[in-house]
Enzyme design. Structure first.
Site, mmCIF file in Angstrom:
data_model
loop_
_atom_site.group_PDB
_atom_site.id
_atom_site.type_symbol
_atom_site.label_atom_id
_atom_site.label_comp_id
_atom_site.label_asym_id
_atom_site.label_seq_id
_atom_site.Cartn_x
_atom_site.Cartn_y
_atom_site.Cartn_z
ATOM 1 C CG ASN A 225 -1.862 -1.272 1.114
ATOM 2 O OD1 ASN A 225 -2.411 -1.634 0.061
ATOM 3 N ND2 ASN A 225 -2.098 -1.928 2.279
ATOM 4 C CD GLU A 306 -7.231 -5.091 0.285
ATOM 5 O OE1 GLU A 306 -7.783 -5.975 1.150
ATOM 6 O OE2 GLU A 306 -5.956 -4.804 0.683
ATOM 7 C CG ASP A 379 -5.862 -11.423 2.943
ATOM 8 O OD1 ASP A 379 -4.431 -11.738 2.618
ATOM 9 O OD2 ASP A 379 -6.353 -10.586 3.404
ATOM 10 C CD GLU A 401 2.157 -11.136 -1.680
ATOM 11 O OE1 GLU A 401 1.853 -10.523 -2.703
ATOM 12 O OE2 GLU A 401 1.118 -10.769 -0.628
ATOM 13 C CD GLU A 407 -3.245 -9.820 7.283
ATOM 14 O OE1 GLU A 407 -2.231 -10.028 6.476
ATOM 15 O OE2 GLU A 407 -4.245 -9.078 7.097
ATOM 16 C CG HIS A 535 -12.191 -13.337 6.203
ATOM 17 N ND1 HIS A 535 -12.560 -12.285 6.708
ATOM 18 C CD2 HIS A 535 -11.047 -12.955 5.319
ATOM 19 C CE1 HIS A 535 -12.027 -11.410 6.231
ATOM 20 N NE2 HIS A 535 -11.151 -11.375 5.451
#
Lengths: 715, 715
Positions: A225, A306, A379, A401, A407, A535
């Site tokens: 980002n 996003e 994700d 990746e 996270e 999630h």
């Protein structure tokens, strides 16, 4: 010479077996070896010969200089000729390669590869580290040291290694203000620091050493980002300083860029990739960068994802955007790593969107573009099936990746060794070219021979003394690097190596800790999101259970209920051909296997299927009962980890013992929190009891719903 | 007549087996009996005859009127003559006593006693409830109903009962502002309420019914920490209203008084008991009270304790103070209950002070003074040895003060059935007159024949719908009353009765719940203060572990370290002849038994002894290891209670099931909190590990030390 002797004597006076440690030294601790091993090696290693002078070769020399006297507890002469037994470090082009009879072998050695050999030379045994180039020599040197650290003697060495992927990167999600997105080990080691402070200079060198020791050869210094500010000359000069510190360890720097930079920085009316002014701006920016950093690696791009800008803002495709940047970098040998992590606010199943957007673009990318794909379609969940893009893009190089930072796996509080998860993805069969078309083979060039192969890991590194927040989390940095170098290594091998180097070579330490590590990923999946659930964590900070969360104005596919679909009828997301048909993105026979609940692996069951609470599982239990079983197995395993770790008291240093013991207490509480929150919440739909053989919940659902974490910088 | 029939029909239409319940009905639920039992009884009970008219007899009639139709599911005639089989309720003086041939038996019956008999009268079986007086008849009526509620038929009844103690009191620690000190069930049912609100009127009547059903015949309406305001006419008029509501159930009201009342209210220069003006003021106040409440019970006095005023403020003794008040009440037949809970800020062991102050006063008290002594020498700890005052005061009547409210036992959050603790004290042998001189016998007149015998329980009653906060805590109110009536009942009998009346007569309900209750007190001791540890809780709110607490300016003997004496040398308070010599306050051979660690019961070990961490226990474990064992046994038992209770789902009403289930979750968390806090804190002294077979702590000591509870009104 005098300088070396000084170091040697200093290092030789290292303290006894168990020092106080803060974890800063990672796996490069070079503790004194067992006396017997020391004595054997003192005979074999009388000197070190490193005839070549490149900065990378000097790094190898410096590491040996630091490590050998410490491990052997004796000074080691650095010599200029092969007149005594010892270690020789060379590249393929050095005359010694011929003298030692290695030229033939080396001619067929892969880029950055190395040989380790014990060779008889004039009746003297020489331990030879021979690299294809100086990078290979450096990697070979660390490989040799690893063999010593893990308790090997150096007799009859015959090692031949070359990397699985050409570009092996860390991605730092570091912001220029010094914060780290999804970082749980303090602030950035790159930004908002005094670049010239001794501690930072040391950090950067030790960072480079640690990465070189596992074969990392590239690093992206800023958050995907990205802010346009990154490309201002003010910041590019800082990048040049950092690049200068990593270069001696053969590590290239890369930058994440903001696609709107031309508009934001260049004052151009837009950032349309087909606008000649925009292309020109990027060409000039590339020239500026390479003037400062001749070996600059390239750009990492998160676009139209996003809320970030991208080519679609101008009706262009991802290929249009990527190619325009590729053209700007091409003259300098730079790469574009274009992320496929994209999903739009559409009714389409989020798990399908990356494939849907990129598959049609296959073949439209320049040859210096690599598409970077997260391991799973959503994700970085505790467990995801591999992304259907792997194997599906024949004409486009893809790169994996992985996420190293935890996270969704308890941040830096939970002990979770990720190698088994990485391996699960790398070894998964895509069937794209028949049985055996593993994800790894689709990426390493063996199935699709592309010019570039690469892999990326999102870093868990911060300014904490121990780098990663949790001492055991260092193993994930280590494991990622080792697998990037050689994806055929097993998780067990890697854990064994890492524990030996990081804690101790004693079997009473290695066996329990590595077993615990090996069980830890499945355990975390079990107490948080078992059976393909995903999630269902706190939607903003991603820590702890919130399967119930609703947030006014938030996108449906940011919230848990979109994913678990719990109802009176059952649980799970129907991605079969009766549902979102995400299974159709996989090749046969996998497509049919996943599409059928009876053949779908239970680890992915609720990812692909919505099933009734009484659905019969392979265990003979109902789905509801199996869900309870998994949450309890996970919780009880964490208690087992506590017991295992406590049994290490006195066998590992007190400082790290206490630190890990403390984190395990948090993990044990969190596991119970997950168990109670998820079971009591899902019970409101299943309307079924928790069988009496299970430990009872100790939390009240309504009270758990009131918990609001302030994760501060964590988000 | 019509009124009765109306009630009967109404009640007879009660709902099926499992109603929604909020606990308000306590053990007086009068659920329909099993059909077989109903049918048998319908034959036997065709009518009810209650010929006498006193208000107490009318209470008996009203209760039968409420209960029988509900239990038998049929209207029951109230009749005037013995012309049909049924129930007859009379006193000794009624002609029926002679007709039914009971006069002889009744002449030797104790005060307030009763007989239950099935008698053949004119070829009809009569179920006779015969009381020594109308109170006895009321108690007999409730006893009869209890037999029905617990599943007995009424054939061949032959019950003869009389109370163990003449005065059976509840002490309400209720403040005039409506708060309740150490009350955890909402605000006061007496103060800061609208006395004429229907709900309060109903509360007071149901309070009276519940107490009469277990034999309570007196209640102290206000906190022992009394304000002079209590004796103002404004409040005395309220007391008169309450007394009027309790009188039909044979319950006298008492008041706690503030010894400074003459000075505060009367404007007299002091409250010196030897000051004639002061004595005069009390005489007049007594007259005023008895004018409003002719059957007023008397005064409860906490003097020269914890900062309250008393005779010692004027150099007088407790006897001087008590006797002055006794003289004021004597003409009206009132009693003075003078509390022995006194301890001064002296270096003397707090456990010795009550004995030290009162023993010398033995024989100096008027005959209408009773000295009220807490069960143990400190203050209602989870387990205390009995107070050495019991048995030691030959010439002074003593009364037991038990605590029903769980000040130190988890408030209204923890399930702790106290009957076993009460029994442990009552059955303890003081040896004051040789073997068999149990505490109970020193109090009930059998060893020291005093004019007055009495017992008090500090109430756990508040305005919560279920009266006691925790549904199971109702059993402690019940058990206290039952033991006040008959201290020879067993804890098992009482639990069995209570469960049957409160939840169900089904064995599948009675057995598990009563077994859980029977284990609960030892369990609470184990997870909070095992092996004789005491007073290591939060020093102000008395909830949760704080063995480390220090508070600047607080008296040493208010703080935990005074009591546990943890050090590198060991744990426990040395009260042997090598230490404070508190053991000397007990009679031989108990004195020597307690004084010797090898003969001291392990339940009191650390109360009387400071022992090294490696001290060998009877289990073969060291003291440190045994401490760990106890904390884990306690914690795991609570998990067992959760399992037991969850197995009751569907067998008890959903409302109380959920309420108790919720409380057990808190208790399970608190038990682990206690375990971790105490073991980790004591480990800082013992320097010994927690053996690996035990579940590991999940809390960090330093974090636990940061917990600051806001208990609000709890303190």
């Amino acid at each position: 010479m005098r300088k070396f002797m000084l170091i040697a004597i200093l290092v030789a006076t290292l303290a006894p077996r168990i020092n106080a440690e803060n974890g800063y030294r990672l796996w490069l601790r070079y503790e004194p070896l067992e006396t017997t091993q020391q004595n054997a090696l003192k005979e074999r290693i009388r000197q070190v010969v490193i005839p070549e002078q490149s900065s990378v070769m000097q790094s190898a020399a410096a590491e040996l200089t630091k490590a050998l006297p410490a491990m052997l507890q004796t000074p080691i002469q650095r010599a200029q000729s092969l007149n005594a037994p010892g270690i020789v470090v060379i590249t393929a082009t050095h005359p010694y390669a011929k003298q030692l009879g290695l030229r033939q072998d080396m001619s067929t050695l892969g880029e950055e590869g190395y040989l380790l050999r014990t060779v008889k030379h004039q009746n003297k045994m020489m331990v030879v580290v021979a690299g294809k180039n100086d990078a290979g020599a450096l990697y070979g040197t660390y490989a040799l040291l690893r063999l010593l650290q893990t308790g090997n003697d150096l007799t009859n060495l015959n090692v031949r290694e070359a990397p699985s992927f050409a570009h092996r990167l860390l991605n730092h999600w570091d912001n220029l203000n010094g914060t780290v997105e999804r970082g749980y080990a303090g602030h950035s080691i790159w930004w908002n620091v005094n670049l010239n402070a001794d501690s930072i200079i040391a950090r950067h060198e030790d960072y480079a050493r640690a990465n070189a020791s596992i074969g990392i050869n590239g690093t992206v210094l800023n958050n995907v980002n990205a802010t346009p500010q990154m490309l201002t000359s003010e910041y590019l000069e800082k990048v040049a300083v950092i690049a200068g510190r990593l270069r001696p360890y053969h590590i290239k720097v890369y930058l994440s860029i903001n696609f709107s930079s031309p508009k934001e920085l260049g004052g151009i009316e837009n950032s349309d990739p087909l606008n000649p002014q925009v292309a020109q701006w990027w060409k000039e920016k590339a020239t500026e960068i390479y003037r400062l950093i001749p070996d600059f690696g390239g750009f990492l791009v998160k676009a139209n994802s996003e809320g970030l800008p991208g080519p679609q803002d101008y009706g262009r495709t991802h290929a249009d955007g990527a190619n325009m940047l590729a053209d700007a970098l091409k003259p300098h040998g730079g790469l574009v790593m274009w992320r496929a992590f994209v999903y739009n606010p559409t009714p389409e199943d989020r798990a399908k969107q990356a494939y849907s957007e990129f598959k049609p673009l296959d073949g439209q990318f320049r040859d210096n573009v690599i598409v970077q794909v997260k391991n799973g379609p959503i994700d970085f969940q505790p467990r995801e099936p591999f992304s259907p893009m792997f194997g599906a893009m024949e004409k486009t190089p893809l790169m994996m990746e992985f996420q190293i930072t935890q996270e969704y796996l308890g941040h830096s509080n939970h002990l979770v060794y990720l190698a088994p998860m990485y391996k699960e993805v790398l070894d998964a069969d895509t069937y794209c070219k028949g049985t055996g078309s593993t994800v790894a083979k689709t990426l390493d060039g063996s199935i699709y021979p592309h010019q570039h192969t690469a892999i990326a890991g999102v870093s868990n590194i911060g300014r904490d003394a121990n780098w990663c927040g949790h001492d055991i989390a260092q193993s994930n940095w280590y494991a990622y690097g080792r697998l990037a170098w050689n994806h055929q290594l097993t998780s067990e091998q890697i854990a064994d190596e890492w524990v030996r180097m990081t804690f101790s070579n004693q079997a009473e330490v290695v066996t329990p800790i590595s077993s615990m590590m090996m069980a830890s990923h499945q355990t975390c999946v079990d107490y948080s999101m078992p059976l393909g659930l995903h999630h269902i964590m706190g939607w903003d900070h991603h820590y702890g259970p919130e399967p119930w969360t609703e947030f006014p104005g938030a996108r449906a596919d940011w919230l848990p209920q979109y994913y678990h679909q719990a109802s009176a009828s059952g649980l799970g997301f129907d991605r079969t051909d009766k549902g979102s048909n995400a299974t159709a993105q996989y090749a046969e026979p996998l497509r049919s296997q996943l599409n059928d609940a009876t053949t779908c692996p239970e680890g992915y069951l609720l990812w692909f299927h919505h099933l009734p609470w009484d659905y019969p599982m392979k265990s003979g239990r109902t789905l509801w009962h199996e869900l309870i079983e998994r949450y309890h197995v996970g919780t009880n395993n964490v208690r087992g980890f506590q017991r295992t770790w406590d049994s290490m008291e006195g066998m590992v240093d007190a400082e790290r013992f206490k630190a890990v013991q403390y984190k395990l207490k948090i993990q044990a509480r969190d596991a119970i929190w997950w168990r109670d929150a998820c079971l009591l919440y899902f019970q409101t739909f299943s309307k079924r009891p928790i069988p009496l053989e299970y430990e009872r919940p100790i939390h009240d659902l309504n009270e758990l719903k009131q918990i609001k974490l302030d994760m501060g910088h964590h988000n």
